[in-house]
Motif scaffolding. Sequence first.
Motif, mmCIF file in Angstrom:
data_model
loop_
_atom_site.group_PDB
_atom_site.id
_atom_site.type_symbol
_atom_site.label_atom_id
_atom_site.label_comp_id
_atom_site.label_asym_id
_atom_site.label_seq_id
_atom_site.Cartn_x
_atom_site.Cartn_y
_atom_site.Cartn_z
ATOM 1 N N GLU A 67 0.847 -1.201 0.000
ATOM 2 C CA GLU A 67 0.000 0.000 0.000
ATOM 3 C C GLU A 67 0.883 1.251 0.000
ATOM 4 O O GLU A 67 0.927 2.010 0.973
ATOM 5 N N ARG A 68 1.599 1.454 -1.096
ATOM 6 C CA ARG A 68 2.592 2.532 -1.154
ATOM 7 C C ARG A 68 1.977 3.918 -1.099
ATOM 8 O O ARG A 68 2.511 4.815 -0.454
ATOM 9 N N PHE A 69 0.863 4.124 -1.770
ATOM 10 C CA PHE A 69 0.212 5.429 -1.737
ATOM 11 C C PHE A 69 -0.185 5.767 -0.302
ATOM 12 O O PHE A 69 0.058 6.871 0.188
ATOM 13 N N GLY A 70 -0.799 4.828 0.393
ATOM 14 C CA GLY A 70 -1.219 5.044 1.777
ATOM 15 C C GLY A 70 -0.048 5.249 2.712
ATOM 16 O O GLY A 70 -0.100 6.099 3.612
ATOM 17 N N LEU A 71 1.017 4.470 2.529
ATOM 18 C CA LEU A 71 2.204 4.636 3.367
ATOM 19 C C LEU A 71 2.801 6.028 3.199
ATOM 20 O O LEU A 71 3.092 6.713 4.180
ATOM 21 N N ARG A 72 2.971 6.445 1.939
ATOM 22 C CA ARG A 72 3.535 7.779 1.694
ATOM 23 C C ARG A 72 2.660 8.863 2.325
ATOM 24 O O ARG A 72 3.161 9.797 2.942
ATOM 25 N N ALA A 73 1.358 8.738 2.164
ATOM 26 C CA ALA A 73 0.429 9.744 2.693
ATOM 27 C C ALA A 73 0.478 9.797 4.217
ATOM 28 O O ALA A 73 0.524 10.878 4.806
ATOM 29 N N GLN A 74 0.462 8.645 4.874
ATOM 30 C CA GLN A 74 0.430 8.620 6.330
ATOM 31 C C GLN A 74 1.761 9.035 6.959
ATOM 32 O O GLN A 74 1.788 9.602 8.048
ATOM 33 N N PHE A 75 2.870 8.722 6.294
ATOM 34 C CA PHE A 75 4.188 9.044 6.841
ATOM 35 C C PHE A 75 4.671 10.438 6.443
ATOM 36 O O PHE A 75 5.728 10.881 6.888
ATOM 37 N N GLU A 76 3.899 11.125 5.610
ATOM 38 C CA GLU A 76 4.323 12.412 5.067
ATOM 39 C C GLU A 76 4.799 13.390 6.145
ATOM 40 O O GLU A 76 5.794 14.091 5.970
ATOM 41 N N SER A 77 4.120 13.452 7.274
ATOM 42 C CA SER A 77 4.508 14.394 8.322
ATOM 43 C C SER A 77 5.801 13.981 9.028
ATOM 44 O O SER A 77 6.484 14.817 9.626
ATOM 45 N N LEU A 78 6.147 12.694 8.957
ATOM 46 C CA LEU A 78 7.385 12.202 9.564
ATOM 47 C C LEU A 78 8.563 12.313 8.602
ATOM 48 O O LEU A 78 9.690 12.592 9.003
ATOM 49 N N GLY A 79 8.305 12.023 7.330
ATOM 50 C CA GLY A 79 9.359 12.072 6.327
ATOM 51 C C GLY A 79 8.968 11.280 5.102
ATOM 52 O O GLY A 79 7.920 10.638 5.065
#
Length: 164
Positions: A67-79
């Motif tokens: 789930e790369r799109f979801g991972l990128r979206a959720q981790f966006e604030s961390l990096g």
Amino acid sequence: MAHAHLVGLIADTHDNKASVERATALFNERDVGLVVHAGDYIAPFNAKWMAGLNAPMVGVFGNNDGERFGLRAQFESLGAIHRAPYAFTHEGRRLLVLHEPDEVDALAASGAYDVIVYGHTHEIDVRTGGTLVVNPGEAGGWVTGRCTLGILDLRRLQVEILDI
């Protein structure tokens, strides 16, 4: 103030909430300036368990991260999470992070990087002499029963492996 030369290394968290929370607390306790995740987060909700991280994070996708799109979206604030391999410079050191260990020996022998961080095997690997190669082991602990991470000192090019 964070110690910019200290880098937290983590890989293969595999949805283990307790170990991700312990890793986040330890990285904050050690006041690392950056966290590098070498892949296999698995689900995007892992970001909630790392939300208290005081340092920025950079990571790569692992082979189980569908789930790369979801991972990128959720981790966006961390990096940012990148497609492996991902090369960058931090504190004057050249780092390469990837998930699977393909070509690690050749990449290390190239001399192009000061540090190479990888995951995937779930086994601790620390190789010195020239390029420092590190697999911090598995933070998830599902394969070996041991949850580990690394603290990398970029000034000395040394890594400490810790059980969490």
